[in-house]
Each structure stands twice: as C-alpha cells, then as structure tokens.
Write an enzyme that holds these catalytic residues in place. Structure first.
Site, mmCIF file in Angstrom:
data_model
loop_
_atom_site.group_PDB
_atom_site.id
_atom_site.type_symbol
_atom_site.label_atom_id
_atom_site.label_comp_id
_atom_site.label_asym_id
_atom_site.label_seq_id
_atom_site.Cartn_x
_atom_site.Cartn_y
_atom_site.Cartn_z
ATOM 1 N N CYS A 423 0.810 -1.224 0.000
ATOM 2 C CA CYS A 423 0.000 0.000 0.000
ATOM 3 C C CYS A 423 0.843 1.274 0.000
ATOM 4 O O CYS A 423 0.655 2.172 -0.825
ATOM 5 C CB CYS A 423 -0.982 0.000 1.173
ATOM 6 S SG CYS A 423 -0.194 -0.022 2.802
ATOM 7 N N HIS A 473 -2.748 0.788 6.673
ATOM 8 C CA HIS A 473 -3.079 0.839 5.246
ATOM 9 C C HIS A 473 -3.261 2.289 4.810
ATOM 10 O O HIS A 473 -3.717 3.135 5.586
ATOM 11 C CB HIS A 473 -4.361 0.053 4.956
ATOM 12 C CG HIS A 473 -4.649 -0.090 3.493
ATOM 13 N ND1 HIS A 473 -3.886 -0.881 2.656
ATOM 14 C CD2 HIS A 473 -5.591 0.476 2.700
ATOM 15 C CE1 HIS A 473 -4.368 -0.802 1.431
ATOM 16 N NE2 HIS A 473 -5.400 0.012 1.430
ATOM 17 N N ASP A 485 -5.905 2.086 -4.412
ATOM 18 C CA ASP A 485 -4.933 1.594 -3.438
ATOM 19 C C ASP A 485 -4.423 0.220 -3.843
ATOM 20 O O ASP A 485 -4.972 -0.436 -4.721
ATOM 21 C CB ASP A 485 -5.575 1.510 -2.048
ATOM 22 C CG ASP A 485 -6.712 0.490 -1.994
ATOM 23 O OD1 ASP A 485 -7.425 0.355 -3.023
ATOM 24 O OD2 ASP A 485 -6.891 -0.154 -0.958
#
Length: 511
Positions: A423, A473, A485
C-alpha cells in the site's frame, strides 16, 4: 588379567549404553546427546543411517549434542486456518504471479493440505478443488467451523432451487447472473470460479458493491454485451419521457375542456397515464439513438440518474466524471445538469488558485494597507488553505492518470513498484512519479501528513486505515468516497465506507 578384561567389558557396556540412549523428544524426533552416533540412534529407533541422513538432509555422519533429528516421516495432517487479510487470492500454483482462481473474504476458514518451502499453503475446497494461498495471511482457526465458501455456495444454490429448477441448470453455464438478496461479489466469484477483480472489470464497477436486481456478467463473453444493454435502456426510459411531459400536458388540458369537463375527470387520469403507449415508440427508438449517446461529449442529467449509472453508460469511471466536472466530494447531481462525459469536454478548473499570487504583496505590505483592503486580505487566507496540498487541483489529473496505469498489478508486502506494490509503496511510487515527494510506510506517511476531515478532503489527499494495532493501510483519495490503493487483490479502486473498509477508516492526510 581376567579382572582387567572384565573391567574393559564393563566399560564397553557402559559406553554402548551411552551411545544407545539419545533423548527422545517425541515419537518422531530425538535430541542428540554427548557420545551419540547416527548408527547408535538408528539401532535404538529401528531405522537406518541412510534413512536418518535422508530425513534430516545430512551430507555426512557427523552430528553434535543438542541437535534435533527426525527419526520418522510424519504424514501431513489437514488443519483448518482462518484468512486474516481483508481479501486473499487463491492461485493456481504457489507463486504470486500465477493465475488467480478465486478470492477469499477475511475470516474464511480453509483446510490446509500442505505447506511449501516458500511459505505458500495448499488448500482444498469441499468440491474437491485445490489452490494455493500465501501462508502469512492465514492464522489458526479458533473454532473448527465449516468453510465459509461452502455456506455461501449452499445458500446461493438453495435460493436458486427455491426459485426454479431451470435456474439451477443454467447456473454454471450462464454468462450473466441477476443479483438476489444476500449476494456479494465475493460469493459470485466463488460460485462461478472467477476472480473478484475480473467481475469488477467485466461489469465496469467502480467498487465491489452490487445491488439486488442488477445483472452481472459472469463470463468474459458477456462483458462487452452488458454495457450495450445499459446504454440503450437509459436514453429510452428517461430522455423521451421528458419530452412527453412537456408536450402531453398541453394536449390533455386543451382536449378535456372541449370534450367532457365534469363527466370524466376520473377517466382523464387513466388518459394521463396512457402516455405509456406513446412511450412505446421510445422503446423502439432505442436502436436509432445509441450512436448519439456513445459519441456525445456531454450528457444532460435525467430523473433517476446517478454518477454510477452515467459512468457505465459512457464506459468511464466515477472518478473521471468527478474530475472532468469539478464535482465536490458529496457528488450531488440534479436533473437538467449538463455533465462532461469525455476528457475533451472537461470543464476548466476554477481560477481561484491564481489569487494567491496577488495576495502575496498584500501580506507583505505595511499594516496601514490592511484596513483598506479587508476583502483582499480575507481572500488569500482561503486560497492559501486550498493550496496546502501538493496534489490538489491541476496536479491531481497527473496523479490519477499515473495511479490508473497500475490497476490490476499484484500486491506484495514491502514492494515499492513498478511491477508489484504494497500500500505505501504504491502511494510513494505514484506521488514520486509526478514530482511529489512521499516516502516511508503507511504509519510514517500518516505522521508526516497534515490531518484533515473528510469534508475537507480533496482528490489527491491520502486516506488512512487502522486494523487495531496502528496505521496499517493507506490509499489515494479520488473523490466520491473512493480511493485507489494496493491491497491483497492488487491495485484497485475501493469504496472507503463499504466492503469492510469503513470500520477501519481513521482519517485523511494532506501531503
């Protein structure tokens, strides 16, 4: 002399006893003790030196005290484990580059058949099929429960069986599926053996959200046909009806007084409802209008329209529409509003960001000028706040264009691109590619960003999530409650409030 021999024999017996007494840890392993030899351990445990060397991958007979040796090959036992990631891809072979068979939702319980040397696990399903998943995303199942895929499949089959037996026959061969109550994109993925990402791609979905009654293409052959059906249906139902509403009332009001005013007011209502026959030509007209719809650069919003519906109609994303039309995060549209549906017709960005250039001399002038220019002094304050983001406004187009290039690329923990990402590696790579400095993991990016509320968030800002042990994240906000993402299923566009994301949302940060 005899006593000497007896002493030697006695000592030899003690030595043999020492050699034959390794420490037994379990029925399958022993720990080497001082004086042990492979031959002695083999004799004691009923095996051979060659078998011991093969089981323990030894190149010689040399062993050392404290060394643990396997003396018996253990048959692999099936164990149940639970998926610890939000989503976990099941692949054809134990490698991240292999074909995706399906995807498992978090907390799904799976049966592990065996473990590979690279950390991947072979799992099996109740239908006899097998696949491979990355073992680091599995944890011990606390309760031995049936695999979730089984429950979902039976639930879906039960519903189909209750509806009609014909539906069951068509189920596996059908190229489309009509969503029923309780269905999820993941359940359809398992049922038809298609990866979640493929279903999203074939159906032009901006996220994995689906609704009851929606027709989903479950085979690639139907992917091209599905958008066409939507295109033709939308203009037919909405556009012609607006014209009827404008012209029909005039005819009805003139016709009623001339014929029967008081006798048939009640009958006139059905007549008002009879525009249904006039709407029929509109249904037939569908075939003559698609060319205009697909080639049009702008579109006038009709009653019942949504950004998702318009995006599907013109084969673009919701993020494109919000970007081309300078829409706010709330994304409220209204009937009669004209939207740009192609990049060539994109509306110019507001000229407000140019004002700070004028405001700089104002802030540097002596205090005497401040009272006379109250309006000018307040304007720069607002504009400066709007420009605190590196990625706002004009930069977002380049940022989003770069991010979209990587849609579908696989996820690998710690990867920084360009072929695979985690991420924070994805956000750093995209920002740096367009000249915006960003580094570190998700927690570092959160710490180094300016915290803002969701109402202040703009496309290009960062959005952060916490699974319970700190920031874990990060994604790039693209407006409309969506982000792009890198997650377990690879680089994709997700709804920050749906599909399990909302409960972990922490907030937004501006770089």
């Amino acid at each position: 002399m005899n006593m000497k021999k007896a002493t030697i024999v006695s000592a030899a017996g003690i030595a043999v006893t020492a050699f034959a007494a390794p420490s037994v840890v379990s029925a399958n392993t022993v720990v080497v003790a001082s004086g042990d030899t492979l031959w002695g351990i083999a004799s004691k445990t009923g095996t051979t030196v060659d078998q011991l060397k093969q089981l323990n991958k030894l190149d010689s007979d040399r062993i050392v005290p404290g060394q643990k040796l396997t003396i018996k090959e253990v048959a692999a036992q099936k164990v149940e484990k639970s998926v610890s990631a939000t989503w976990l891809n099941v692949r054809h072979a134990p490698d991240a580059n292999e074909k995706i068979l399906t995807s498992l939702k978090g907390r799904t319980v799976v049966k592990v058949e065996s473990s590979e040397a690279n950390g991947w696990n072979k799992i099996s399903f109740d239908n006899g099929k097998t696949g491979y998943v990355n073992g680091k995303y599995l944890s011990d199942a606390k309760v031995a429960a049936p695999v979730v895929t089984k429950a979902v499949t039976h639930k879906a089959e039960a519903k189909v069986a209750a509806t009609s037996t014909h539906a069951v026959k068509v189920d596996t061969n059908a190229s489309t599926y009509k969503v029923k109550s309780g269905d999820t994109i993941w359940a359809l993925s398992v049922k038809y053996g298609v990866p979640v990402q493929k279903l999203i791609e074939w159906n032009n979905l901006s996220s994995s959200s689906i609704y009851v009654g929606q027709t989903i293409a479950v085979k690639e052959a139907a992917a091209k046909a599905a958008p066409t059906t939507v295109k033709q249906a939308a203009p037919a139902k909405v556009a012609p009806k607006q014209e009827v509403k404008q012209t029909a009332p005039a005819k009805q009001e003139q016709a009623k007084p001339a014929a029967k005013e008081t006798v048939k007011p009640a009958v006139s209502k059905p007549k008002a409802a009879t525009p249904a026959p006039t709407a029929k030509p509109a249904v037939e007209q569908k075939a003559s209008t698609p060319a205009v719809d697909t080639n049009a650069a702008t579109y006038k919003v009709q009653n019942g329209d949504s950004l998702g519906k318009i995006a599907s109609l013109f084969k673009v994303s919701v993020a494109d529409l919000t970007n081309w039309n300078n829409l706010n995060a709330t994304i409220t549209i209204y009937a009669g509003q004209e939207l740009s549906v192609k990049a060539s017709a994109a509306k110019p960005k507001p000229a407000a960001p140019a004002k700070p250039a004028v405001s700089k001399p104002a802030t540097s002038t002596p205090a005497k000028v401040t009272p006379t220019n109250t309006t000018n002094n307040s304007t720069p304050t607002t504009n400066v706040n709007n420009n605190t983001s590196q990625s706002s406004s004009a930069s977002f187009s380049a940022l989003y264009a770069e991010a979209k290039k990587h849609l579908g690329k696989p996820y690998t923990w710690g990867a920084r691109g360009p072929s695979t990402f985690d991420c924070s590696g994805f956000t750093s790579y995209v920002f740096n590619q367009v000249g915006l400095s960003l580094s570190g993991n998700s927690a570092t990016q959160y710490a180094n960003s300016t915290k803002i509320s969701e109402s202040q968030a703009q496309p290009g800002d960062l959005v952060f999530f916490n699974y319970g042990s700190g920031i874990a994240h990060v994604g790039i906000y693209i407006g409309g409650g969506q982000m792009i993402d890198a997650q377990d299923n690879g680089v994709s566009i997700d709804n920050i409030h749906g599909n399990g994301w909302g409960q972990y949302l922490v907030g937004f940060g501006r770089v």
